[in-house]
Design a protein around this motif. Sequence first.
Motif, PDB file in Angstrom:
ATOM      1  N   ASN A   1     -10.541 -21.966  14.292  1.00  0.00           N
ATOM      2  CA  ASN A   1     -11.387 -22.942  14.996  1.00  0.00           C
ATOM      3  C   ASN A   1     -12.645 -22.356  15.607  1.00  0.00           C
ATOM      4  OD1 ASN A   1      -9.458 -24.926  14.391  1.00  0.00           O
ATOM      5  ND2 ASN A   1      -8.283 -24.369  16.203  1.00  0.00           N
ATOM      6  N   LEU A   2     -13.170 -21.293  15.026  1.00  0.00           N
ATOM      7  CA  LEU A   2     -14.424 -20.732  15.512  1.00  0.00           C
ATOM      8  C   LEU A   2     -15.543 -21.126  14.560  1.00  0.00           C
ATOM      9  CD1 LEU A   2     -13.438 -17.087  16.525  1.00  0.00           C
ATOM     10  CD2 LEU A   2     -13.724 -19.049  18.012  1.00  0.00           C
ATOM     11  N   SER A   3     -16.717 -21.309  15.119  1.00  0.00           N
ATOM     12  CA  SER A   3     -17.871 -21.620  14.280  1.00  0.00           C
ATOM     13  C   SER A   3     -18.216 -20.375  13.453  1.00  0.00           C
ATOM     14  CB  SER A   3     -19.062 -22.002  15.160  1.00  0.00           C
ATOM     15  OG  SER A   3     -19.519 -20.874  15.882  1.00  0.00           O
ATOM     16  N   PRO A   4     -18.928 -20.540  12.347  1.00  0.00           N
ATOM     17  CA  PRO A   4     -19.312 -19.382  11.534  1.00  0.00           C
ATOM     18  C   PRO A   4     -20.080 -18.333  12.342  1.00  0.00           C
ATOM     19  CG  PRO A   4     -19.707 -21.391  10.312  1.00  0.00           C
ATOM     20  CD  PRO A   4     -19.315 -21.798  11.716  1.00  0.00           C
ATOM     21  N   GLU A   5     -20.917 -18.774  13.259  1.00  0.00           N
ATOM     22  CA  GLU A   5     -21.682 -17.831  14.078  1.00  0.00           C
ATOM     23  C   GLU A   5     -20.753 -17.008  14.969  1.00  0.00           C
ATOM     24  OE1 GLU A   5     -22.418 -21.233  14.160  1.00  0.00           O
ATOM     25  OE2 GLU A   5     -23.946 -21.048  12.601  1.00  0.00           O
ATOM     26  N   LYS A   6     -19.764 -17.686  15.554  1.00  0.00           N
ATOM     27  CA  LYS A   6     -18.820 -16.978  16.414  1.00  0.00           C
ATOM     28  C   LYS A   6     -17.930 -16.042  15.602  1.00  0.00           C
ATOM     29  CE  LYS A   6     -18.763 -20.172  20.273  1.00  0.00           C
ATOM     30  NZ  LYS A   6     -17.970 -20.969  21.189  1.00  0.00           N
ATOM     31  N   LYS A   7     -17.568 -16.466  14.393  1.00  0.00           N
ATOM     32  CA  LYS A   7     -16.782 -15.594  13.520  1.00  0.00           C
ATOM     33  C   LYS A   7     -17.570 -14.330  13.181  1.00  0.00           C
ATOM     34  CE  LYS A   7     -13.957 -19.117  11.276  1.00  0.00           C
ATOM     35  NZ  LYS A   7     -13.656 -19.772   9.993  1.00  0.00           N
ATOM     36  N   ARG A   8     -18.840 -14.496  12.854  1.00  0.00           N
ATOM     37  CA  ARG A   8     -19.689 -13.342  12.548  1.00  0.00           C
ATOM     38  C   ARG A   8     -19.811 -12.422  13.755  1.00  0.00           C
ATOM     39  NH1 ARG A   8     -22.487 -17.451  10.144  1.00  0.00           N
ATOM     40  NH2 ARG A   8     -22.412 -17.407   7.886  1.00  0.00           N
ATOM     41  N   ALA A   9     -20.001 -13.012  14.922  1.00  0.00           N
ATOM     42  CA  ALA A   9     -20.141 -12.210  16.143  1.00  0.00           C
ATOM     43  C   ALA A   9     -18.847 -11.453  16.447  1.00  0.00           C
ATOM     44  CB  ALA A   9     -20.527 -13.106  17.322  1.00  0.00           C
ATOM     45  N   GLU A  10     -17.710 -12.114  16.285  1.00  0.00           N
ATOM     46  CA  GLU A  10     -16.419 -11.460  16.540  1.00  0.00           C
ATOM     47  C   GLU A  10     -16.173 -10.329  15.541  1.00  0.00           C
ATOM     48  OE1 GLU A  10     -12.849 -10.463  18.283  1.00  0.00           O
ATOM     49  OE2 GLU A  10     -14.487 -11.677  19.062  1.00  0.00           O
ATOM     50  N   ALA A  11     -16.486 -10.571  14.281  1.00  0.00           N
ATOM     51  CA  ALA A  11     -16.324  -9.525  13.265  1.00  0.00           C
ATOM     52  C   ALA A  11     -17.250  -8.349  13.573  1.00  0.00           C
ATOM     53  CB  ALA A  11     -16.601 -10.078  11.875  1.00  0.00           C
ATOM     54  N   ALA A  12     -18.487  -8.634  13.937  1.00  0.00           N
ATOM     55  CA  ALA A  12     -19.446  -7.569  14.266  1.00  0.00           C
ATOM     56  C   ALA A  12     -18.978  -6.768  15.480  1.00  0.00           C
ATOM     57  CB  ALA A  12     -20.830  -8.163  14.520  1.00  0.00           C
ATOM     58  N   ARG A  13     -18.420  -7.450  16.477  1.00  0.00           N
ATOM     59  CA  ARG A  13     -17.917  -6.762  17.666  1.00  0.00           C
ATOM     60  C   ARG A  13     -16.765  -5.834  17.294  1.00  0.00           C
ATOM     61  NH1 ARG A  13     -13.938  -6.411  20.769  1.00  0.00           N
ATOM     62  NH2 ARG A  13     -12.721  -8.002  19.732  1.00  0.00           N
ATOM     63  N   HIS A  14     -15.868  -6.318  16.464  1.00  0.00           N
ATOM     64  CA  HIS A  14     -14.717  -5.507  16.055  1.00  0.00           C
ATOM     65  C   HIS A  14     -15.163  -4.310  15.206  1.00  0.00           C
ATOM     66  CE1 HIS A  14     -10.457  -4.852  15.660  1.00  0.00           C
ATOM     67  NE2 HIS A  14     -10.595  -4.723  14.347  1.00  0.00           N
ATOM     68  N   ILE A  15     -16.113  -4.519  14.313  1.00  0.00           N
ATOM     69  CA  ILE A  15     -16.640  -3.434  13.489  1.00  0.00           C
ATOM     70  C   ILE A  15     -17.300  -2.377  14.368  1.00  0.00           C
ATOM     71  CG2 ILE A  15     -18.424  -2.861  11.788  1.00  0.00           C
ATOM     72  CD1 ILE A  15     -17.725  -5.664  10.506  1.00  0.00           C
ATOM     73  N   ALA A  16     -18.076  -2.806  15.348  1.00  0.00           N
ATOM     74  CA  ALA A  16     -18.729  -1.867  16.265  1.00  0.00           C
ATOM     75  C   ALA A  16     -17.693  -1.064  17.049  1.00  0.00           C
ATOM     76  CB  ALA A  16     -19.668  -2.610  17.214  1.00  0.00           C
ATOM     77  N   LEU A  17     -16.631  -1.725  17.470  1.00  0.00           N
ATOM     78  CA  LEU A  17     -15.567  -1.038  18.193  1.00  0.00           C
ATOM     79  C   LEU A  17     -14.910   0.026  17.310  1.00  0.00           C
ATOM     80  CD1 LEU A  17     -13.770  -0.748  20.698  1.00  0.00           C
ATOM     81  CD2 LEU A  17     -12.346  -2.580  19.764  1.00  0.00           C
ATOM     82  N   LEU A  18     -14.639  -0.305  16.067  1.00  0.00           N
ATOM     83  CA  LEU A  18     -14.037   0.666  15.147  1.00  0.00           C
ATOM     84  C   LEU A  18     -14.958   1.870  14.932  1.00  0.00           C
ATOM     85  CD1 LEU A  18     -12.489  -1.789  12.549  1.00  0.00           C
ATOM     86  CD2 LEU A  18     -11.232  -0.310  14.139  1.00  0.00           C
ATOM     87  N   HIS A  19     -16.254   1.619  14.786  1.00  0.00           N
ATOM     88  CA  HIS A  19     -17.203   2.731  14.626  1.00  0.00           C
ATOM     89  C   HIS A  19     -17.249   3.598  15.888  1.00  0.00           C
ATOM     90  CE1 HIS A  19     -18.787   1.942  10.665  1.00  0.00           C
ATOM     91  NE2 HIS A  19     -19.111   0.687  10.983  1.00  0.00           N
ATOM     92  N   ALA A  20     -17.205   2.970  17.060  1.00  0.00           N
ATOM     93  CA  ALA A  20     -17.207   3.730  18.314  1.00  0.00           C
ATOM     94  C   ALA A  20     -15.947   4.584  18.437  1.00  0.00           C
ATOM     95  CB  ALA A  20     -17.316   2.771  19.504  1.00  0.00           C
ATOM     96  N   GLN A  21     -14.803   4.029  18.037  1.00  0.00           N
ATOM     97  CA  GLN A  21     -13.564   4.798  18.079  1.00  0.00           C
ATOM     98  C   GLN A  21     -13.639   5.981  17.117  1.00  0.00           C
ATOM     99  OE1 GLN A  21     -11.148   1.313  17.288  1.00  0.00           O
ATOM    100  NE2 GLN A  21     -10.170   1.492  19.294  1.00  0.00           N
ATOM    101  N   ASN A  22     -14.217   5.768  15.948  1.00  0.00           N
ATOM    102  CA  ASN A  22     -14.401   6.849  14.987  1.00  0.00           C
ATOM    103  C   ASN A  22     -15.217   7.984  15.606  1.00  0.00           C
ATOM    104  OD1 ASN A  22     -14.661   8.221  12.351  1.00  0.00           O
ATOM    105  ND2 ASN A  22     -16.740   7.448  12.428  1.00  0.00           N
ATOM    106  N   GLU A  23     -16.336   7.644  16.208  1.00  0.00           N
ATOM    107  CA  GLU A  23     -17.202   8.655  16.819  1.00  0.00           C
ATOM    108  C   GLU A  23     -16.489   9.392  17.952  1.00  0.00           C
ATOM    109  OE1 GLU A  23     -20.186   9.810  15.871  1.00  0.00           O
ATOM    110  OE2 GLU A  23     -19.923   8.518  14.124  1.00  0.00           O
ATOM    111  N   THR A  24     -15.754   8.663  18.761  1.00  0.00           N
ATOM    112  CA  THR A  24     -15.027   9.282  19.872  1.00  0.00           C
ATOM    113  C   THR A  24     -13.995  10.277  19.360  1.00  0.00           C
ATOM    114  OG1 THR A  24     -15.368   7.330  21.246  1.00  0.00           O
ATOM    115  CG2 THR A  24     -13.578   8.815  21.894  1.00  0.00           C
ATOM    116  N   PHE A  25     -13.256   9.890  18.338  1.00  0.00           N
ATOM    117  CA  PHE A  25     -12.247  10.787  17.784  1.00  0.00           C
ATOM    118  C   PHE A  25     -12.891  12.022  17.158  1.00  0.00           C
ATOM    119  CE2 PHE A  25      -9.269   7.698  18.858  1.00  0.00           C
ATOM    120  CZ  PHE A  25      -7.986   8.084  18.525  1.00  0.00           C
ATOM    121  N   LEU A  26     -14.039  11.853  16.491  1.00  0.00           N
ATOM    122  CA  LEU A  26     -14.710  13.013  15.905  1.00  0.00           C
ATOM    123  C   LEU A  26     -15.193  13.982  16.991  1.00  0.00           C
ATOM    124  CD1 LEU A  26     -16.716  11.383  12.976  1.00  0.00           C
ATOM    125  CD2 LEU A  26     -14.679  12.841  12.823  1.00  0.00           C
TER     126      LEU A  26
END
Length: 90
Positions: free
Chosen positions: A5-30
């Motif tokens: 039940n999320l609009s396409p814009e909100k889905k994109r924003a949520e996916a982008a937020r999650h992707i950014a979090l994964l990249h940040a975790q990658n950098e932290t672990f490295l």
Amino acid sequence: MSMPNLSPEKKRAEAARHIALLHAQNETFLLHADALDRYCEACTVSGNMAAAAAWRRLANQTRGEAHWFSFRAEVLEDSAKHILEPQKCA
């Protein structure tokens, strides 16, 4: 990641937020793996080879986890391109 039940814009924003979090975790672990490598080097210099080996194993495991975060981000990025497109009926 379920986004009912999320609009396409909100889905994109949520996916982008999650992707950014994964990249940040990658950098932290490295960064953490680099610190573990320094512990390994210090133990090697001091002649404590058992501890050096342990630090090396931890550094390698940490790098493996970092790469897993990176892989997950790449998969989500690729999936987001297709998931967020309008669905076509057969």
